[in-house]
Design an enzyme around this catalytic site. Sequence first.
Site, PDB file in Angstrom:
ATOM      1  N   HIS A  47       0.810  -1.228   0.000  1.00 24.01           N
ATOM      2  CA  HIS A  47       0.000   0.000   0.000  1.00 24.01           C
ATOM      3  C   HIS A  47       0.840   1.275   0.000  1.00 24.01           C
ATOM      4  O   HIS A  47       0.305   2.365  -0.096  1.00 24.01           O
ATOM      5  CB  HIS A  47      -0.912   0.043   1.231  1.00 24.01           C
ATOM      6  CG  HIS A  47      -0.168   0.330   2.517  1.00 24.01           C
ATOM      7  ND1 HIS A  47       0.531  -0.623   3.201  1.00 24.01           N
ATOM      8  CD2 HIS A  47       0.009   1.483   3.214  1.00 24.01           C
ATOM      9  CE1 HIS A  47       1.096  -0.091   4.260  1.00 24.01           C
ATOM     10  NE2 HIS A  47       0.805   1.193   4.298  1.00 24.01           N
TER      11      HIS A  47
HETATM   12  C1  UD1 Z   1      -1.047   6.307   5.545  1.00 27.04           C
HETATM   13  C2  UD1 Z   1       0.377   6.669   5.937  1.00 27.04           C
HETATM   14  C3  UD1 Z   1       1.280   5.451   5.739  1.00 27.04           C
HETATM   15  C4  UD1 Z   1       0.737   4.263   6.497  1.00 27.04           C
HETATM   16  C5  UD1 Z   1      -0.717   4.001   6.140  1.00 27.04           C
HETATM   17  C6  UD1 Z   1      -1.274   2.950   7.045  1.00 27.04           C
HETATM   18  C7  UD1 Z   1       1.004   9.019   5.569  1.00 27.04           C
HETATM   19  C8  UD1 Z   1       1.817   9.935   4.733  1.00 27.04           C
HETATM   20  N1  UD1 Z   1       0.916   7.749   5.115  1.00 27.04           N
HETATM   21  O1  UD1 Z   1      -1.031   5.964   4.170  1.00 27.04           O
HETATM   22  O2  UD1 Z   1       2.573   5.746   6.254  1.00 27.04           O
HETATM   23  O3  UD1 Z   1       1.512   3.138   6.183  1.00 27.04           O
HETATM   24  O4  UD1 Z   1      -1.491   5.207   6.329  1.00 27.04           O
HETATM   25  O5  UD1 Z   1      -2.295   2.218   6.471  1.00 27.04           O
HETATM   26  O6  UD1 Z   1       0.484   9.413   6.585  1.00 27.04           O
HETATM   27  N2  UD1 Z   1      -8.435   5.923   1.770  1.00 27.04           N
HETATM   28  C9  UD1 Z   1      -9.701   5.389   1.896  1.00 27.04           C
HETATM   29  N3  UD1 Z   1     -10.209   5.278   3.153  1.00 27.04           N
HETATM   30  C10 UD1 Z   1      -9.545   5.662   4.252  1.00 27.04           C
HETATM   31  C11 UD1 Z   1      -8.276   6.234   4.114  1.00 27.04           C
HETATM   32  C12 UD1 Z   1      -7.728   6.346   2.857  1.00 27.04           C
HETATM   33  O7  UD1 Z   1     -10.353   5.014   0.932  1.00 27.04           O
HETATM   34  O8  UD1 Z   1     -10.080   5.523   5.366  1.00 27.04           O
HETATM   35  C13 UD1 Z   1      -7.827   6.009   0.412  1.00 27.04           C
HETATM   36  C14 UD1 Z   1      -8.086   7.320  -0.306  1.00 27.04           C
HETATM   37  O9  UD1 Z   1      -8.174   7.007  -1.673  1.00 27.04           O
HETATM   38  C15 UD1 Z   1      -6.813   8.093  -0.018  1.00 27.04           C
HETATM   39  C16 UD1 Z   1      -5.760   6.998  -0.013  1.00 27.04           C
HETATM   40  O10 UD1 Z   1      -6.408   5.873   0.553  1.00 27.04           O
HETATM   41  O11 UD1 Z   1      -6.559   9.060  -0.994  1.00 27.04           O
HETATM   42  C17 UD1 Z   1      -4.520   7.329   0.793  1.00 27.04           C
HETATM   43  O12 UD1 Z   1      -4.835   7.671   2.143  1.00 27.04           O
HETATM   44  P1  UD1 Z   1      -3.782   8.496   3.041  1.00 27.04           P
HETATM   45  O13 UD1 Z   1      -4.313   8.680   4.404  1.00 27.04           O
HETATM   46  O14 UD1 Z   1      -3.332   9.710   2.306  1.00 27.04           O
HETATM   47  O15 UD1 Z   1      -2.517   7.578   3.098  1.00 27.04           O
HETATM   48  P2  UD1 Z   1      -2.367   6.011   3.303  1.00 27.04           P
HETATM   49  O16 UD1 Z   1      -1.965   5.414   1.992  1.00 27.04           O
HETATM   50  O17 UD1 Z   1      -3.528   5.452   4.010  1.00 27.04           O
HETATM   51  N1  UDP Z   2      -3.541  -5.102   9.282  1.00 24.91           N
HETATM   52  C1  UDP Z   2      -4.868  -5.516   9.486  1.00 24.91           C
HETATM   53  N2  UDP Z   2      -5.599  -5.929   8.406  1.00 24.91           N
HETATM   54  C2  UDP Z   2      -5.094  -5.962   7.149  1.00 24.91           C
HETATM   55  C3  UDP Z   2      -3.752  -5.539   6.945  1.00 24.91           C
HETATM   56  C4  UDP Z   2      -3.003  -5.099   8.028  1.00 24.91           C
HETATM   57  O1  UDP Z   2      -5.348  -5.519  10.625  1.00 24.91           O
HETATM   58  O2  UDP Z   2      -5.819  -6.346   6.223  1.00 24.91           O
HETATM   59  C5  UDP Z   2      -2.764  -4.610  10.429  1.00 24.91           C
HETATM   60  C6  UDP Z   2      -1.505  -5.388  10.722  1.00 24.91           C
HETATM   61  O3  UDP Z   2      -1.773  -6.408  11.647  1.00 24.91           O
HETATM   62  C7  UDP Z   2      -0.562  -4.336  11.297  1.00 24.91           C
HETATM   63  C8  UDP Z   2      -1.071  -3.024  10.743  1.00 24.91           C
HETATM   64  O4  UDP Z   2      -2.323  -3.311  10.117  1.00 24.91           O
HETATM   65  O5  UDP Z   2      -0.663  -4.277  12.711  1.00 24.91           O
HETATM   66  C9  UDP Z   2      -0.126  -2.442   9.734  1.00 24.91           C
HETATM   67  O6  UDP Z   2      -0.697  -1.297   9.171  1.00 24.91           O
HETATM   68  P1  UDP Z   2      -0.376  -0.789   7.714  1.00 24.91           P
HETATM   69  O7  UDP Z   2       0.265  -1.864   6.927  1.00 24.91           O
HETATM   70  O8  UDP Z   2      -1.620  -0.180   7.194  1.00 24.91           O
HETATM   71  O9  UDP Z   2       0.614   0.423   7.984  1.00 24.91           O
HETATM   72  P2  UDP Z   2       2.189   0.548   8.259  1.00 24.91           P
HETATM   73  O10 UDP Z   2       2.538  -0.340   9.384  1.00 24.91           O
HETATM   74  O11 UDP Z   2       2.895   0.222   6.988  1.00 24.91           O
HETATM   75  O12 UDP Z   2       2.341   1.996   8.561  1.00 24.91           O
END
Ligand code: UD1
Ligand code: UDP
Length: 367
Positions: free
Chosen positions: A206
């Site tokens: 992601h």
């Molecule tokens: C964010 C964090 C990343 C983390 C991830 C955890 C930053 C810069 N990035 O990335 O480090 O690993 O969270 O999962 O803070 N969206 C939805 N629903 C939601 C949230 C997001 O549909 O509830 C979609 C939207 O299309 C949005 C995209 O995901 O534009 C990205 O969301 P964003 O919060 O910008 O960053 P993440 O990729 O979630």
């Molecule tokens: N996780 C979850 N369901 C999923 C994928 C990940 O509960 O389908 C949990 C996983 O156990 C871990 C956390 O999400 O604790 C990791 O989050 P993510 O990969 O979104 O973010 P990152 O750690 O890269 O910031």
Amino acid sequence: MTDVAFVLGTRPEIIKLAPVVQACQRFEVDYTIIHTGQHYSDSLDSVFFDQLELPEPDYNLGVGSSSHGEQTGEMLIGIERALTETAPDVVLVQGDTNSVLAGAIAASKMDAELGHVEAGLRSFDRSMPEETNRVVSDHVSEYLFAPTEQSKTYLLDEGLSEHRITVTGNTVVDALLRNREIARQKSNVIADLGLEGTEFFVMTAHRQENVDDEARFRELLAGVERAAEAHDAEVIYPVHPRARDRLEAFGLDVPDRIRTIEPLEYLDFLRLSSMADLILTDSGGVQEEACILGVPCVTMRDNTERPETIDVGANRLSSCDPGQIVASATEMLLKGNDWENPFGDGDAAERILRALPLEIKSREVAQ
Ligand code: UD1
Ligand code: UDP
């Protein structure tokens, strides 16, 4: 007035701060939860509050998705207002997202002490937004909760003074140890996905640098497909909404051996991961969990801010090159899994509370 304000906004922060919130409950520390609303889809947000038995946030700023600057700026405004109203002694943030950056900047200019949980992680790659968030948050924090000695060293190397740093272990261990057995008993994910007795890999992807780049995402999928073919395994891929959005926008076909599913609840994800033969990921938290669960991991990135996983032999970097993904998968599958968990004993949350300038009322923690 409150003792501690938690500022959080995304899936990993909810999971990794849950043990600290629960420690506050046990030790009668007053707390407030300020949710930025960075994650708002149920599958990234409310399911974790439910499953981890967390109270509803006191504030939800509803910031949602936008560009980095707009998202962070809106959070800053909302967090400052919430902190002004609640006047906490301590503000806690966890990790490296934009919610952490905003929480840290807001708190650092107010009359509250700031603690950064999971301080001192470094990928040394400033092209990743998370790296900027980590560095800035660490440098404005009074309390730096480093998960390992390695992360403490990185902080010292940047001139941060030792008296601010406490090595606590990572709260991901607290959460995992608390929930692994519950997941074994309660989760039906293996049966629901028809995986009993089969060889399977779990994949997550992601990160912005992987899935927002069409060529890179295509290579990553091709590499995972080839690795699965080489080992006659199926791959289960719970797709993060960012990746889902990019798959659709680029019109990418996911290869047959990769079964895409909705993001999983925490207990199902833990159970699925713990039963997998191999995990392929670009997630930070998933690299740690694979290492703690004893499941070999391939990290489809050029670098990792979790070098401990590589040092103990639990993880290997493959970038997104298909040949390297296949080679890394084969190497990790042949290697065995008798490494030590480098992320602590599951008491990180308690160590964090003890280090803070709080009046701890419970006798249990006062000893
Ligand atoms: C964010 C964090 C990343 C983390 C991830 C955890 C930053 C810069 N990035 O990335 O480090 O690993 O969270 O999962 O803070 N969206 C939805 N629903 C939601 C949230 C997001 O549909 O509830 C979609 C939207 O299309 C949005 C995209 O995901 O534009 C990205 O969301 P964003 O919060 O910008 O960053 P993440 O990729 O979630
Ligand atoms: N996780 C979850 N369901 C999923 C994928 C990940 O509960 O389908 C949990 C996983 O156990 C871990 C956390 O999400 O604790 C990791 O989050 P993510 O990969 O979104 O973010 P990152 O750690 O890269 O910031």
